[in-house]
Design an enzyme around this catalytic site. Structure first.
Site, PDB file in Angstrom:
ATOM      1  N   HIS A  99       0.841  -1.204   0.000  1.00  0.00           N
ATOM      2  CA  HIS A  99       0.000   0.000   0.000  1.00  0.00           C
ATOM      3  C   HIS A  99       0.876   1.255   0.000  1.00  0.00           C
ATOM      4  O   HIS A  99       0.555   2.244  -0.668  1.00  0.00           O
ATOM      5  CB  HIS A  99      -0.919   0.010   1.223  1.00  0.00           C
ATOM      6  CG  HIS A  99      -2.159  -0.811   1.053  1.00  0.00           C
ATOM      7  ND1 HIS A  99      -2.163  -2.187   1.070  1.00  0.00           N
ATOM      8  CD2 HIS A  99      -3.465  -0.441   0.855  1.00  0.00           C
ATOM      9  CE1 HIS A  99      -3.399  -2.639   0.901  1.00  0.00           C
ATOM     10  NE2 HIS A  99      -4.215  -1.603   0.763  1.00  0.00           N
ATOM     11  N   HIS A 120       1.587  -3.620   9.430  1.00  0.00           N
ATOM     12  CA  HIS A 120       3.016  -3.477   9.130  1.00  0.00           C
ATOM     13  C   HIS A 120       3.792  -2.881  10.285  1.00  0.00           C
ATOM     14  O   HIS A 120       3.227  -2.183  11.140  1.00  0.00           O
ATOM     15  CB  HIS A 120       3.213  -2.544   7.927  1.00  0.00           C
ATOM     16  CG  HIS A 120       2.760  -3.131   6.631  1.00  0.00           C
ATOM     17  ND1 HIS A 120       3.536  -3.998   5.898  1.00  0.00           N
ATOM     18  CD2 HIS A 120       1.608  -2.980   5.936  1.00  0.00           C
ATOM     19  CE1 HIS A 120       2.884  -4.351   4.805  1.00  0.00           C
ATOM     20  NE2 HIS A 120       1.699  -3.762   4.806  1.00  0.00           N
TER      21      HIS A 120
HETATM   22  C1  LIG Z   1      -5.993  -7.952 -11.471  1.00  0.00           C
HETATM   23  C2  LIG Z   1      -5.233  -8.364 -10.300  1.00  0.00           C
HETATM   24  C3  LIG Z   1      -4.518  -9.654 -10.362  1.00  0.00           C
HETATM   25  C4  LIG Z   1      -5.162  -7.587  -9.253  1.00  0.00           C
HETATM   26  C5  LIG Z   1      -4.460  -7.936  -8.021  1.00  0.00           C
HETATM   27  C6  LIG Z   1      -4.487  -6.796  -7.087  1.00  0.00           C
HETATM   28  C7  LIG Z   1      -4.109  -7.213  -5.736  1.00  0.00           C
HETATM   29  C8  LIG Z   1      -4.663  -8.451  -5.187  1.00  0.00           C
HETATM   30  C9  LIG Z   1      -3.268  -6.481  -5.044  1.00  0.00           C
HETATM   31  C10 LIG Z   1      -2.820  -6.821  -3.681  1.00  0.00           C
HETATM   32  C11 LIG Z   1      -2.989  -5.643  -2.829  1.00  0.00           C
HETATM   33  C12 LIG Z   1      -2.579  -5.938  -1.435  1.00  0.00           C
HETATM   34  C13 LIG Z   1      -3.578  -6.508  -0.519  1.00  0.00           C
HETATM   35  C14 LIG Z   1      -1.340  -5.661  -1.049  1.00  0.00           C
HETATM   36  C15 LIG Z   1      -0.850  -5.846   0.335  1.00  0.00           C
HETATM   37  O1  LIG Z   1      -0.546  -4.588   0.780  1.00  0.00           O
HETATM   38  P1  LIG Z   1       0.315  -4.401   2.065  1.00  0.00           P
HETATM   39  O2  LIG Z   1       0.396  -2.937   2.280  1.00  0.00           O
HETATM   40  O3  LIG Z   1      -0.374  -5.083   3.180  1.00  0.00           O
HETATM   41  O4  LIG Z   1       1.661  -4.993   1.756  1.00  0.00           O
END
Ligand SMILES: CC(C)=CCC/C(C)=C/CC/C(C)=C/COP(=O)(O)O
Length: 301
Positions: free
Chosen positions: A223, A265
């Site tokens: 994020h 985090h």
């Molecule tokens: C179309 C497609 C495959 C989209 C995937 C988008 C997706 C699942 C992104 C992940 C976002 C996410 C939950 C990241 C984790 O964020 P942190 O800040 O916890 O590392």
């Protein structure tokens, strides 16, 4: 009859000689004569290694450093080596060398350990929205809203929608590059997470929606990278009034902060994430898809 030679510490010869001359050898005591021991022969091992030596080898470097800095071992060394020469063999003579190895103070590793300790402590204290019962638990829904605003899916859908709706070549170019930037961000964060494999804080509740398997790791915050990169992207490519520009920057900071408040985090995950996202934008600029490439790829105008 050769007379016993004085022992010289640190000499390979000394152990052989001391074993004969100073080691109360049975042959010398029983026969009353000294015998020469082959200087090429491995000196006999001490029957039971000194517990002091075992402890030193098994102890951690910090302990060893402290021990050396306390000096008693240094003060004792003179007498220890003379004792060793009479009661033991080469092991005791290697003590100074061992100390040198343990005494290799890596300032970087000490600084890193201290930083990580502060990081864990601070992150735990700041995780005030980590669960409903936490001190700021009532703000958790708001923080989760901030989380959604920095999630990959709304950004990907939003950029794709704007690309589809945009009727100017410039707008399409910007949106296509934003899409490319978002995918690049997911790939780079995924790689770093998979390599570093730092676990999320213990107080985190893994209730995020739409996550990849690497998202069980916390370094860096996806994020935070996305927020920093998108904020730079928007500031560079959208004509925004000053208050809106401030708002965009504020949003990126709040997204980063919310990761720690939610307990998702540690502080360093977010700090590195913001920095990484900021730098990622430079990569996006370097890989910028030109209108000509855009025409070939998307088949527009
Ligand atoms: C179309 C497609 C495959 C989209 C995937 C988008 C997706 C699942 C992104 C992940 C976002 C996410 C939950 C990241 C984790 O964020 P942190 O800040 O916890 O590392």
């Amino acid at each position: 009859m050769p007379s016993p030679k004085p022992v010289r510490a640190g000499s390979a010869r000394s152990s052989g000689v001391s074993g004969v001359g100073g080691g109360s050898s049975s042959s010398s005591s029983s026969s009353g004569r000294y015998e020469f021991m082959s200087l090429t022969r491995t000196p006999p091992l001490s029957p039971s290694p000194s517990p002091h030596l075992l402890q030193r080898q098994g102890s951690d470097p910090t302990t060893a450093r402290l021990r050396v800095s306390e000096s008693p071992s240094r003060r004792r060394r003179g007498s220890a080596s003379s004792n060793a020469s009479t009661s033991s063999t080469g092991g005791a003579q290697q003590l100074p060398e061992e100390d040198c190895m343990h005494l290799n103070p890596s300032i970087i590793s000490v600084a890193l350990s201290s930083l990580l300790a502060v990081d864990l402590w601070l992150s735990k204290r700041l995780g005030v929205c980590a669960y409903e019962e936490a001190s700021w638990g009532s703000a958790r829904p708001l923080m989760k809203l901030v989380e959604v605003s920095g999630h990959g899916i709304p950004w990907l859908i939003g950029a794709a929608y704007c690309l589809y709706k945009s009727d100017s070549a410039a707008g399409q170019e910007v949106m296509l590059n934003l899409l490319m930037a978002l995918v690049l961000d997911l790939v780079l964060v995924g790689i770093v997470k998979a390599v570093v494999r730092r676990r999320r804080p213990a107080h985190n509740r893994m209730d995020m929606f739409a996550t990849f398997s690497v998202d069980r790791y916390s370094f860096p915050s996806g994020h935070a990278t996305r927020a920093a990169m998108c904020a730079r992207f928007l500031l560079a490519h959208l004509v925004l009034a000053a208050p809106l520009r401030v708002l965009v920057m504020l949003w990126a900071v709040i997204v980063g902060l919310s990761r720690v408040l939610l307990g998702r985090h540690n502080v360093t995950d977010v700090a590195f994430g913001l920095l990484m996202g900021y730098c990622q934008y430079n990569l996006v600029e370097a890989l910028w898809l030109s209108p000509a490439m855009l025409q070939n790829m998307v088949g527009l105008e």
